[in-house]
Structure formats: structure tokens, C-alpha cells
Design a protein around this motif. Sequence first.
Motif, PDB file in Angstrom:
ATOM      1  N   ILE A  63       0.849  -1.199   0.000  1.00 59.55           N
ATOM      2  CA  ILE A  63       0.000   0.000   0.000  1.00 59.55           C
ATOM      3  C   ILE A  63       0.887   1.253   0.000  1.00 59.55           C
ATOM      4  O   ILE A  63       0.662   2.195  -0.761  1.00 59.55           O
ATOM      5  N   THR A  64       1.933   1.236   0.823  1.00 58.18           N
ATOM      6  CA  THR A  64       2.829   2.400   0.892  1.00 58.18           C
ATOM      7  C   THR A  64       3.500   2.633  -0.461  1.00 58.18           C
ATOM      8  O   THR A  64       3.568   3.770  -0.923  1.00 58.18           O
ATOM      9  N   GLU A  65       3.974   1.569  -1.078  1.00 56.10           N
ATOM     10  CA  GLU A  65       4.629   1.724  -2.395  1.00 56.10           C
ATOM     11  C   GLU A  65       3.657   2.295  -3.426  1.00 56.10           C
ATOM     12  O   GLU A  65       4.018   3.157  -4.227  1.00 56.10           O
ATOM     13  N   ASP A  80       1.977  20.613  -3.130  1.00 56.55           N
ATOM     14  CA  ASP A  80       1.301  20.585  -1.829  1.00 56.55           C
ATOM     15  C   ASP A  80       0.225  19.497  -1.880  1.00 56.55           C
ATOM     16  O   ASP A  80      -0.962  19.764  -1.953  1.00 56.55           O
ATOM     17  N   ASN A  81       0.686  18.263  -1.842  1.00 59.31           N
ATOM     18  CA  ASN A  81      -0.152  17.188  -2.361  1.00 59.31           C
ATOM     19  C   ASN A  81      -0.704  16.221  -1.316  1.00 59.31           C
ATOM     20  O   ASN A  81      -0.339  15.060  -1.296  1.00 59.31           O
ATOM     21  N   GLU A  82      -1.641  16.669  -0.500  1.00 58.85           N
ATOM     22  CA  GLU A  82      -2.256  15.703   0.412  1.00 58.85           C
ATOM     23  C   GLU A  82      -3.331  14.934  -0.356  1.00 58.85           C
ATOM     24  O   GLU A  82      -3.952  15.460  -1.285  1.00 58.85           O
ATOM     25  N   VAL A  83      -3.518  13.703   0.045  1.00 58.35           N
ATOM     26  CA  VAL A  83      -4.381  12.825  -0.754  1.00 58.35           C
ATOM     27  C   VAL A  83      -5.348  11.992   0.103  1.00 58.35           C
ATOM     28  O   VAL A  83      -5.118  11.777   1.294  1.00 58.35           O
ATOM     29  N   ILE A  84      -6.403  11.528  -0.570  1.00 57.42           N
ATOM     30  CA  ILE A  84      -7.290  10.503  -0.009  1.00 57.42           C
ATOM     31  C   ILE A  84      -6.821   9.180  -0.622  1.00 57.42           C
ATOM     32  O   ILE A  84      -6.683   9.082  -1.849  1.00 57.42           O
ATOM     33  N   ALA A  85      -6.596   8.184   0.202  1.00 56.07           N
ATOM     34  CA  ALA A  85      -6.217   6.862  -0.311  1.00 56.07           C
ATOM     35  C   ALA A  85      -7.503   6.085  -0.602  1.00 56.07           C
ATOM     36  O   ALA A  85      -8.307   5.841   0.304  1.00 56.07           O
ATOM     37  N   TYR A  86      -7.672   5.732  -1.868  1.00 54.65           N
ATOM     38  CA  TYR A  86      -8.935   5.127  -2.313  1.00 54.65           C
ATOM     39  C   TYR A  86      -8.737   3.643  -2.616  1.00 54.65           C
ATOM     40  O   TYR A  86      -8.055   3.286  -3.579  1.00 54.65           O
ATOM     41  N   PHE A  87      -9.312   2.790  -1.797  1.00 48.21           N
ATOM     42  CA  PHE A  87      -9.265   1.341  -2.040  1.00 48.21           C
ATOM     43  C   PHE A  87     -10.359   1.022  -3.061  1.00 48.21           C
ATOM     44  O   PHE A  87     -11.545   1.032  -2.734  1.00 48.21           O
ATOM     45  N   GLN A  88      -9.912   0.742  -4.292  1.00 49.78           N
ATOM     46  CA  GLN A  88     -10.861   0.756  -5.409  1.00 49.78           C
ATOM     47  C   GLN A  88     -11.245  -0.618  -5.977  1.00 49.78           C
ATOM     48  O   GLN A  88     -12.418  -0.873  -6.236  1.00 49.78           O
ATOM     49  N   ASN A  89     -10.257  -1.497  -6.194  1.00 51.99           N
ATOM     50  CA  ASN A  89     -10.553  -2.709  -6.978  1.00 51.99           C
ATOM     51  C   ASN A  89     -11.281  -3.789  -6.187  1.00 51.99           C
ATOM     52  O   ASN A  89     -10.924  -4.082  -5.051  1.00 51.99           O
ATOM     53  N   PHE A  90     -12.260  -4.380  -6.821  1.00 56.97           N
ATOM     54  CA  PHE A  90     -13.042  -5.471  -6.232  1.00 56.97           C
ATOM     55  C   PHE A  90     -13.769  -4.989  -4.968  1.00 56.97           C
ATOM     56  O   PHE A  90     -14.178  -3.834  -4.911  1.00 56.97           O
ATOM     57  N   THR A  93     -13.862  -4.540   1.483  1.00 55.41           N
ATOM     58  CA  THR A  93     -14.089  -4.902   2.887  1.00 55.41           C
ATOM     59  C   THR A  93     -14.206  -6.421   3.013  1.00 55.41           C
ATOM     60  O   THR A  93     -14.598  -6.934   4.058  1.00 55.41           O
ATOM     61  N   TYR A  94     -13.899  -7.116   1.938  1.00 53.77           N
ATOM     62  CA  TYR A  94     -14.111  -8.571   1.884  1.00 53.77           C
ATOM     63  C   TYR A  94     -12.786  -9.284   2.143  1.00 53.77           C
ATOM     64  O   TYR A  94     -12.086  -9.700   1.223  1.00 53.77           O
ATOM     65  N   ALA A  95     -12.423  -9.391   3.426  1.00 58.62           N
ATOM     66  CA  ALA A  95     -11.186 -10.077   3.825  1.00 58.62           C
ATOM     67  C   ALA A  95     -11.206 -10.217   5.337  1.00 58.62           C
ATOM     68  O   ALA A  95     -12.081  -9.664   6.020  1.00 58.62           O
ATOM     69  N   ASP A  96     -10.220 -10.940   5.839  1.00 59.91           N
ATOM     70  CA  ASP A  96     -10.069 -11.098   7.277  1.00 59.91           C
ATOM     71  C   ASP A  96      -9.923  -9.716   7.930  1.00 59.91           C
ATOM     72  O   ASP A  96      -9.246  -8.841   7.387  1.00 59.91           O
ATOM     73  N   ILE A  97     -10.554  -9.562   9.078  1.00 59.27           N
ATOM     74  CA  ILE A  97     -10.582  -8.239   9.717  1.00 59.27           C
ATOM     75  C   ILE A  97      -9.166  -7.724  10.059  1.00 59.27           C
ATOM     76  O   ILE A  97      -8.892  -6.523   9.984  1.00 59.27           O
ATOM     77  N   LYS A  98      -8.264  -8.658  10.390  1.00 58.28           N
ATOM     78  CA  LYS A  98      -6.881  -8.236  10.740  1.00 58.28           C
ATOM     79  C   LYS A  98      -6.207  -7.642   9.508  1.00 58.28           C
ATOM     80  O   LYS A  98      -5.460  -6.669   9.592  1.00 58.28           O
ATOM     81  N   TYR A  99      -6.452  -8.263   8.368  1.00 60.69           N
ATOM     82  CA  TYR A  99      -5.863  -7.755   7.125  1.00 60.69           C
ATOM     83  C   TYR A  99      -6.448  -6.374   6.788  1.00 60.69           C
ATOM     84  O   TYR A  99      -5.714  -5.453   6.407  1.00 60.69           O
ATOM     85  N   LEU A 100      -7.768  -6.239   6.951  1.00 60.71           N
ATOM     86  CA  LEU A 100      -8.396  -4.945   6.655  1.00 60.71           C
ATOM     87  C   LEU A 100      -7.784  -3.859   7.533  1.00 60.71           C
ATOM     88  O   LEU A 100      -7.403  -2.790   7.062  1.00 60.71           O
ATOM     89  N   ARG A 101      -7.683  -4.165   8.830  1.00 58.67           N
ATOM     90  CA  ARG A 101      -7.101  -3.183   9.770  1.00 58.67           C
ATOM     91  C   ARG A 101      -5.683  -2.815   9.342  1.00 58.67           C
ATOM     92  O   ARG A 101      -5.303  -1.643   9.309  1.00 58.67           O
ATOM     93  N   LYS A 102      -4.912  -3.830   8.962  1.00 58.97           N
ATOM     94  CA  LYS A 102      -3.508  -3.598   8.587  1.00 58.97           C
ATOM     95  C   LYS A 102      -3.411  -2.640   7.386  1.00 58.97           C
ATOM     96  O   LYS A 102      -2.673  -1.656   7.429  1.00 58.97           O
ATOM     97  N   ILE A 103      -4.168  -2.930   6.347  1.00 59.26           N
ATOM     98  CA  ILE A 103      -3.960  -2.093   5.150  1.00 59.26           C
ATOM     99  C   ILE A 103      -4.628  -0.720   5.270  1.00 59.26           C
ATOM    100  O   ILE A 103      -4.082   0.263   4.780  1.00 59.26           O
ATOM    101  N   TYR A 104      -5.752  -0.642   5.946  1.00 59.92           N
ATOM    102  CA  TYR A 104      -6.373   0.686   6.109  1.00 59.92           C
ATOM    103  C   TYR A 104      -5.422   1.586   6.918  1.00 59.92           C
ATOM    104  O   TYR A 104      -5.192   2.737   6.564  1.00 59.92           O
ATOM    105  N   PHE A 105      -4.877   1.002   8.023  1.00 62.97           N
ATOM    106  CA  PHE A 105      -4.013   1.835   8.874  1.00 62.97           C
ATOM    107  C   PHE A 105      -2.644   2.078   8.227  1.00 62.97           C
ATOM    108  O   PHE A 105      -2.026   3.103   8.506  1.00 62.97           O
ATOM    109  N   GLU A 106      -2.214   1.164   7.378  1.00 60.60           N
ATOM    110  CA  GLU A 106      -0.970   1.436   6.638  1.00 60.60           C
ATOM    111  C   GLU A 106      -1.178   2.695   5.773  1.00 60.60           C
ATOM    112  O   GLU A 106      -0.323   3.587   5.746  1.00 60.60           O
TER     113      GLU A 106
END
Length: 308
Positions: A63-65, A80-90, A93-106
Motif C-alpha cells: 500500500i505504501t509503495e 502541496d499534495n495531500e491525498v485521499i487513499a482510495y481502495f478501489q478494486n473489487f 471490505t471482503y477479507a479477514d478483519i486483521k488484514y483490513l485493519r492492517k492495510i487501512y491503517f498502513e
Amino acid sequence: MNNDRFYSLNNYLKETFGKKVYKVSLDGGFTCPNRDGTISSEGCIFCSDAGSGEFAGSRNKSITEQIEEQLDFIKSKNNDNEVIAYFQNFTNTYADIKYLRKIYFEALSHEKVIGIAIATRPDCVEGEVLELLQEINEKYFLWVELGLQTSNDDIGRIINRGYNTEKYIETANNLKRLNIKFVTHMILSLPNEKKQDLYDTIKLINQVQSWGIKIHMLYILKNSKLEKYYNKELFKIYSEEEYVETVIELIERLDKNIVIHRLTGDPKKEELLIPLWSLNKRKVLNSIHKNLKSKETFQGAKINECNL
Ligand code: SF4
């Protein structure tokens, strides 16, 4: 409301953050219950191989890359480029909750990210997913995107959406209760669609008080299931003029407080079969602006006609 006669996302972001904010589109490596066999293995009839996220980063990168890569591109336009990170494909929210937490917070831990947006299906926003969204929403800027496409369940079945409109209403109400902003996706020119279906969909979006809306044309991609269906059923595909005219009618019936995120889509040129006019996004948008002005109309101008 701005001079463009509708409440655009750009305007909302400028009002909220005091400057232009960009979006970086991410691929979190998800699949979808409508494609992995849980609901169906066919997917929605219009879904592309990329899970409707043609211009997102690569799922082989972290996600960082992906954020860094897209920031480099944006830097050439604005430093001056602040951004919204948009999780777009597929279904994001369809994954293990630990994985969701990891990538959202990353994403949220990146210094340039001021919030996240998460695209998903109404039947994948329940239980611990809803709790996680609530937790994020209490501390960060968040919106969730729900792919409704139409409020007509018969058309929903034709496009193999895999849930009914009641589910959308339930999820919209849950998000609303938790004060989580949500955006509703709507597609025009679906098989068997009548003008009244479009009005009904807008009416529902007004009624559930969706925070935002994305409208786009149905694309028929080469070698897709939709191409086969189209060749068999030959349902109506809007001309550019019909699309512009219809979008204006929908804007007129849309609650003026709903933020318009998009009025066109982003098909890939090499994959698109029809309508080819949709590739010229700038021209379509200009026509919408020009027509709104010449008709002296604006978002919500005919809201009472919609809510009768
Ligand atoms: S819900 Fe989204 S990702 Fe899943 S099949 Fe439909 S369009 Fe594709």
C-alpha cells in the motif's frame, strides 16, 4: 453549490480542507464474493478483469509503495499534495478483519494521506467490518462507496448484482446511524432500464441521504459477458446526447446536499467496445456544464418532481 451548478467533490474537498485534494487509487489485493463463488462466480455483468479499478496501483506492491508511486505522479502537477487513499478494486471490505485493519491503517499512517475511501458491496459491510469503519471514522476522514447501480431488483438480477435493494437500504441506514459518509454508485443504460427506473434510483439515493453519488454510463468491454448479452438482447445504449440529457435530468432531481463525485467513467480505450464516445470524458463533462447553463438549471431544481 458552485458556479458549475452542482455540488462537486472538488468543491467539497476545498471547503473541507481549504485546498485541492487528490485521490490515489489502490489495489488492496481483494476479490469479491460475487466472483469467488460465494454468491456467484460470474461477477456483475459489467465488471472488468480489474474489478472495476482500471487505473489503480499494482496489487503486487505494498500500500505504501502504491501511494508513493502515485504521489510522484501528482507532484508533477502540485507539490502541496495531500491525498485521499482510495481502495478501489473489487470488494475492499471482503477479507479477514486483521488484514483490513492492517492495510487501512498502513494507508492512514502515510504522512500525505488525510483520509481513506473504501469501495465495497452493501452485503459486505456488517459486524466487525462495520465496527472497524466506525473506529476509523471517529478519528479520520472516511467515506465508503456502495455499488447500487439501480434500485430496480429485476434489473439487479439481469446484471447479476447478487443482492437486493433492501440490503442497500439496510447498509445505508447502518452507515448513516454511525455518521459514516457513503457514496452510491449508479449506472445508466442498463438492460431493460426505463426513465422511471432512473428517477426511482435517484429518489432512493435522496431518501437514504447518501452523502455522495457517482454516475456513469454502462460500458461494454470486448470479450466480456456483457458483450455476449448485448449481442443477444441488443438493449438500448445511450448516444452521447441522450446521456448528457439524462444526466442533467438526474442532477435536477438530486438533493442539493449530495456531493457529486463523478458524472463519467474511465473505461480503458483498448478494452472498450461501445460506446466509444465515452472515451472523451472532457467533452462529455463540458457538454453537461454547458447544457446546465443554457437551460438555466441546477442540482435539485426539480427535486419535488422526484419526491412525489
Ligand atoms: S461487486 Fe464489484 S467487484 Fe464484485 S463483481 Fe460486482 S462490480 Fe465486480
